[in-house]
Each structure stands twice: as C-alpha cells, then as structure tokens.
Write an enzyme that holds these catalytic residues in place. Structure first.
Site, PDB file in Angstrom:
ATOM      1  N   PHE A   1       0.803  -1.222   0.000  1.00  0.00           N
ATOM      2  CA  PHE A   1       0.000   0.000   0.000  1.00  0.00           C
ATOM      3  C   PHE A   1       0.836   1.272   0.000  1.00  0.00           C
ATOM      4  O   PHE A   1       0.274   2.366  -0.071  1.00  0.00           O
ATOM      5  CB  PHE A   1      -0.984   0.002   1.182  1.00  0.00           C
TER       6      PHE A   1
ATOM      7  N   ARG B   1      -5.331   9.924  18.751  1.00  0.00           N
ATOM      8  CA  ARG B   1      -5.508   8.587  18.143  1.00  0.00           C
ATOM      9  C   ARG B   1      -6.905   8.045  18.447  1.00  0.00           C
ATOM     10  O   ARG B   1      -7.540   7.426  17.592  1.00  0.00           O
ATOM     11  CB  ARG B   1      -4.454   7.602  18.679  1.00  0.00           C
TER      12      ARG B   1
ATOM     13  N   THR C   1      -7.355   2.406  11.875  1.00  0.00           N
ATOM     14  CA  THR C   1      -7.003   2.689  10.478  1.00  0.00           C
ATOM     15  C   THR C   1      -8.154   2.427   9.505  1.00  0.00           C
ATOM     16  O   THR C   1      -8.352   3.194   8.568  1.00  0.00           O
ATOM     17  CB  THR C   1      -5.790   1.809  10.084  1.00  0.00           C
TER      18      THR C   1
ATOM     19  N   ARG D   1     -12.721   8.725  11.831  1.00  0.00           N
ATOM     20  CA  ARG D   1     -12.750   7.753  10.733  1.00  0.00           C
ATOM     21  C   ARG D   1     -14.086   7.015  10.705  1.00  0.00           C
ATOM     22  O   ARG D   1     -14.636   6.752   9.636  1.00  0.00           O
ATOM     23  CB  ARG D   1     -11.562   6.793  10.875  1.00  0.00           C
TER      24      ARG D   1
ATOM     25  N   ASN E   1      -8.386   7.784   4.704  1.00  0.00           N
ATOM     26  CA  ASN E   1      -9.020   7.713   6.026  1.00  0.00           C
ATOM     27  C   ASN E   1      -8.851   8.995   6.830  1.00  0.00           C
ATOM     28  O   ASN E   1      -8.794   8.974   8.060  1.00  0.00           O
ATOM     29  CB  ASN E   1      -8.497   6.483   6.784  1.00  0.00           C
TER      30      ASN E   1
ATOM     31  N   HIS F   1      -4.047  11.634   9.917  1.00  0.00           N
ATOM     32  CA  HIS F   1      -2.893  10.972  10.518  1.00  0.00           C
ATOM     33  C   HIS F   1      -2.692  11.557  11.903  1.00  0.00           C
ATOM     34  O   HIS F   1      -2.813  12.770  12.085  1.00  0.00           O
ATOM     35  CB  HIS F   1      -1.615  11.217   9.698  1.00  0.00           C
TER      36      HIS F   1
ATOM     37  N   GLU G   1       8.203  12.800  14.047  1.00  0.00           N
ATOM     38  CA  GLU G   1       7.350  13.426  13.020  1.00  0.00           C
ATOM     39  C   GLU G   1       7.303  14.942  13.171  1.00  0.00           C
ATOM     40  O   GLU G   1       7.259  15.665  12.165  1.00  0.00           O
ATOM     41  CB  GLU G   1       5.933  12.831  13.104  1.00  0.00           C
TER      42      GLU G   1
HETATM   43  P1  IDP Z   1      -2.457   4.696  10.972  1.00  0.00           P
HETATM   44  O1  IDP Z   1      -2.591   5.915  10.096  1.00  0.00           O
HETATM   45  O2  IDP Z   1      -3.785   4.309  11.585  1.00  0.00           O
HETATM   46  O3  IDP Z   1      -1.346   4.814  11.978  1.00  0.00           O
HETATM   47  P2  IDP Z   1      -0.723   2.860   9.471  1.00  0.00           P
HETATM   48  O4  IDP Z   1      -0.788   1.383   9.604  1.00  0.00           O
HETATM   49  O5  IDP Z   1       0.444   3.567  10.109  1.00  0.00           O
HETATM   50  O6  IDP Z   1      -2.119   3.457  10.008  1.00  0.00           O
HETATM   51  O7  IDP Z   1      -0.754   3.194   7.924  1.00  0.00           O
HETATM   52  C1  IDP Z   1      -0.508   4.494   7.467  1.00  0.00           C
HETATM   53  C2  IDP Z   1      -1.565   4.864   6.446  1.00  0.00           C
HETATM   54  O8  IDP Z   1      -1.412   4.011   5.305  1.00  0.00           O
HETATM   55  C3  IDP Z   1      -3.010   4.635   6.894  1.00  0.00           C
HETATM   56  O9  IDP Z   1      -3.541   5.701   7.660  1.00  0.00           O
HETATM   57  C4  IDP Z   1      -3.717   4.492   5.552  1.00  0.00           C
HETATM   58  O10 IDP Z   1      -3.908   5.763   4.931  1.00  0.00           O
HETATM   59  C5  IDP Z   1      -2.673   3.722   4.745  1.00  0.00           C
HETATM   60  N1  IDP Z   1      -2.871   2.256   4.837  1.00  0.00           N
HETATM   61  C6  IDP Z   1      -2.522   1.439   5.832  1.00  0.00           C
HETATM   62  N2  IDP Z   1      -2.849   0.158   5.579  1.00  0.00           N
HETATM   63  C7  IDP Z   1      -3.425   0.172   4.365  1.00  0.00           C
HETATM   64  C8  IDP Z   1      -3.994  -0.852   3.530  1.00  0.00           C
HETATM   65  O11 IDP Z   1      -4.032  -2.030   3.871  1.00  0.00           O
HETATM   66  N3  IDP Z   1      -4.505  -0.454   2.328  1.00  0.00           N
HETATM   67  C9  IDP Z   1      -4.483   0.847   1.911  1.00  0.00           C
HETATM   68  N4  IDP Z   1      -3.952   1.834   2.666  1.00  0.00           N
HETATM   69  C10 IDP Z   1      -3.436   1.509   3.876  1.00  0.00           C
HETATM   70 MG    MG Z   2       0.738   4.829  11.699  1.00  0.00          MG
END
Ligand code: IDP
Ligand code: MG
Length: 137
Positions: free
Chosen positions: A59, A87, A93, A104, A114, A117, A128
């Site tokens: 992704f 969070r 996510t 979300r 979504n 961040h 960050e």
């Molecule tokens: P988070 O934003 O909830 O911390 P992370 O696992 O850190 O989630 O992933 C970063 C961003 O990558 C997510 O917010 C989302 O936009 C994207 N993402 C994560 N997993 C997927 C997936 O399985 N498919 C498509 N996009 C994803």
């Molecule tokens: Mg993350």
C-alpha cells in the site's frame, strides 16, 4: 502529562471540506491547544521520511500518491495525553471497523483515504514533529 502530537488532515479531508469539523473536535477537548497549523502541499521526500516504516508494503506507493494528490493541513496539538487522545478521536485505520463517534468511523469508508494521521507514540511524535515543524521550540 502534557504532550505534543503531529496531526495531518489528509487530502480527502481537505477536498471534502471537513477540516473545520475535524479541527473543531480537537479544539473541543478541554485544555488542548493548537501550537501550529498550516495548509501545505507535501513532497515525496517528506512522505518517504514520514512513512519510512511502510516502505516496501503493497500500500506504500498508492498511499504516497494519495498524500500528494492535494494539500494537507498539518497541525500540532498540545495538551493532556494528546498523543493517545488524538488517536482515540481518529479511531482505527480501517474506517468501516472504526466506532461511530470517531473521525474515521463517522466520515470514512476507505482504508487508504481515512482522513487523518496522528502520531502513535511519544517517539513517533518527536520524530514526526521534527519532519513537519523543525522550527517548533
Ligand atoms: P495509521 O494511520 O492508523 O497509523 P498505518 O498502519 O500507520 O495506520 O498506515 C498508514 C496509512 O497508510 C493509513 O492511515 C492508511 O492511509 C494507509 N494504509 C494502511 N494500511 C493500508 C492498507 O491495507 N490499504 C491501503 N492503505 C493503507
Ligand atoms: Mg501509523
């Protein structure tokens, strides 16, 4: 415990006109303040640093393209347990799995697009914040 956390309102959030709604939810938490706020078009280098932990995942490339597809709003939220708190406001996510009441859960359907961040730990927040707001004291 006062903390600072990095929040990005993603391009879908800006495009859909949800910036005010989401910043309003953050501002409504008692005692939290905004220490920095900017509408910003990101570049690949910044995203490579920001999402370094995800490089190589299937992704990753579509995620970067999405994050480059329009401006984001970058902000710093400061206050009592702000890292965990934002969070929780954001929800998990996957927006379909996210509870109604969370950002979300209320506004999203796409795992990629979504809306928001938020730094996931004190260590991530420090890392960050340096990327996005290096001048913040
Ligand atoms: P988070 O934003 O909830 O911390 P992370 O696992 O850190 O989630 O992933 C970063 C961003 O990558 C997510 O917010 C989302 O936009 C994207 N993402 C994560 N997993 C997927 C997936 O399985 N498919 C498509 N996009 C994803
Ligand atoms: Mg993350």
């Amino acid at each position: 415990m006062t903390q600072r956390t990095l929040v990005l309102l993603k391009p879908d959030c800006v495009r859909r006109g949800l910036v005010g709604e989401i910043i309003g939810r953050i501002e409504a938490k008692a005692g939290w303040t905004l220490s920095a706020l900017e509408l910003r078009l990101l570049d690949r280098g910044t995203l490579e640093q920001h999402y370094a932990e995800h490089i190589g995942r299937d992704f990753y490339e579509p995620l970067v393209d999405f994050m480059l597809s329009g401006p984001v709003v970058a902000l710093v939220v400061e206050g009592e347990r702000a890292i965990e708190g934002v969070r929780r406001l954001a929800g998990p996510t996957d927006p379909i799995a996210a509870q109604p009441g969370s950002i979300r859960g209320d506004f999203g359907t796409s795992v990629r697009e979504n809306l928001i961040h938020a730094s996931d730990s004190e260590e991530s927040a420090i890392r960050e914040l340096k990327i996005f707001f290096p001048g913040l004291s």
